[in-house]
Design an enzyme around this catalytic site. Sequence first.
Site, mmCIF file in Angstrom:
data_model
loop_
_atom_site.group_PDB
_atom_site.id
_atom_site.type_symbol
_atom_site.label_atom_id
_atom_site.label_comp_id
_atom_site.label_asym_id
_atom_site.label_seq_id
_atom_site.Cartn_x
_atom_site.Cartn_y
_atom_site.Cartn_z
ATOM 1 N N LYS A 33 102.915 32.968 31.846
ATOM 2 C CA LYS A 33 101.791 32.034 31.746
ATOM 3 C C LYS A 33 100.475 32.809 31.776
ATOM 4 O O LYS A 33 100.465 34.018 32.057
ATOM 5 C CB LYS A 33 101.855 31.014 32.867
ATOM 6 N N ARG A 129 101.828 21.563 46.983
ATOM 7 C CA ARG A 129 101.052 21.588 45.746
ATOM 8 C C ARG A 129 101.767 20.686 44.762
ATOM 9 O O ARG A 129 101.354 19.573 44.526
ATOM 10 C CB ARG A 129 100.926 23.036 45.258
ATOM 11 N N TYR A 253 70.940 47.368 39.460
ATOM 12 C CA TYR A 253 70.359 46.133 40.000
ATOM 13 C C TYR A 253 70.412 46.125 41.533
ATOM 14 O O TYR A 253 71.438 46.480 42.127
ATOM 15 C CB TYR A 253 71.155 44.919 39.519
ATOM 16 N N MET A 301 76.619 43.370 33.669
ATOM 17 C CA MET A 301 77.425 42.551 32.765
ATOM 18 C C MET A 301 78.342 43.397 31.869
ATOM 19 O O MET A 301 79.521 43.085 31.693
ATOM 20 C CB MET A 301 76.510 41.682 31.899
#
Length: 357
Positions: A33, A129, A253, A301
């Site tokens: 999956k 679940r 940053y 990024m």
Amino acid sequence: MRPARALIDLAALRHNYRLARELGGRKALAVVKADAYGHGAVRCARALEPEADGFGVACIEEALELREAGIRAPILLLEGFFEASELALIEAHDLWFVVQADWQIDAIERARPAKPFTVWLKLDSGMHRLGLAAQNYGAALHRLQAMPHVGEVVAMTHFARADELDCDRTGQQLALFNQVCAEASLPTSLENSPALLGWPDVHGDWSRPGLMLYGASPFAGTHPVADRLRPVMTVESGIISVRDLGVGEPVGYGARFVTRRPSRIGVVAMGYADGYPQFVPNGTPVAIDGRPGDLVGRVSMDMLTVDLTDHPTAGLGSRVELWGAQVRVHDLAARCETSAYQLLCALKRVPRTYVEE
Ligand SMILES: Cc1ncc(COP(=O)(O)O)c(C=O)c1O
């Protein structure tokens, strides 16, 4: 061309599948999956199909992708169908499915397939679940077995804490499963990767390995069985810029890293838009031209920065492994408070190259 790439070692994938089968001892449903946990579901299923007993996917869309690619092996929908209308496609594409709620049984009752359905009836043994509660399981099984268009039924459950090797929850879940399913004498399916690797006394007829196929361990640190896994994915990129900096210079940053010595900083073409985690600590391991190194500063990024000060021969074009054989993805995950599952599935934009041997 941007030097970022993910190498996928299909021989390692097959090795890990064989290990899963050896540990489980019977049939293993290869869980592919989420695009095979980011490795490419079609390519992985094709590589495994000659030996795999079947495949597990999350939803019909994923199953159809495999069928359309020519995969003929059994495919199980691990969450069953989301709406009754999917039963027609399930029949048309000869899929197996999990039954996890009463409304699905109502829908199956109304269906009239030409060939009986194969269903895996899920017990909620404590994960809370999906799955039927213990007190409703017997009645649900009875209903299914009374339907002429339901063929084989497999009893299954899923463990919530099998990756915690000293936690007794797995034992409790197993005890409830055995108690509820004992008299039914159905084929059973229990083990996910942590159960296969870490709980040798848990045995169903079908295991359902996912993470371990891709060579990642669900456990923190070394583990005698998990250490036999071979990493399947290597994510690497290249150094696209080098800076020589004095003492006290901030990098990137937020000045999350400030040099404490005259430093050489390399910029690597890989960032959080590729799925690399943004907030990893200074010192997160990487491998620079095959040697252990440190990521420093905040991940941007499309770029991140590494310390080249102790790598005098590294420079423009040097290869940096973000995870793979040297930086194991589960170790990286442990360093940045996430999981190998999440890191692998989050990878995007990075072109994949498949290696057979
Ligand atoms: C029902 C079910 N079985 C098996 C698996 C595979 O688990 P793992 O990747 O831990 O082996 C999953 C994955 O989440 C699952 O949801």
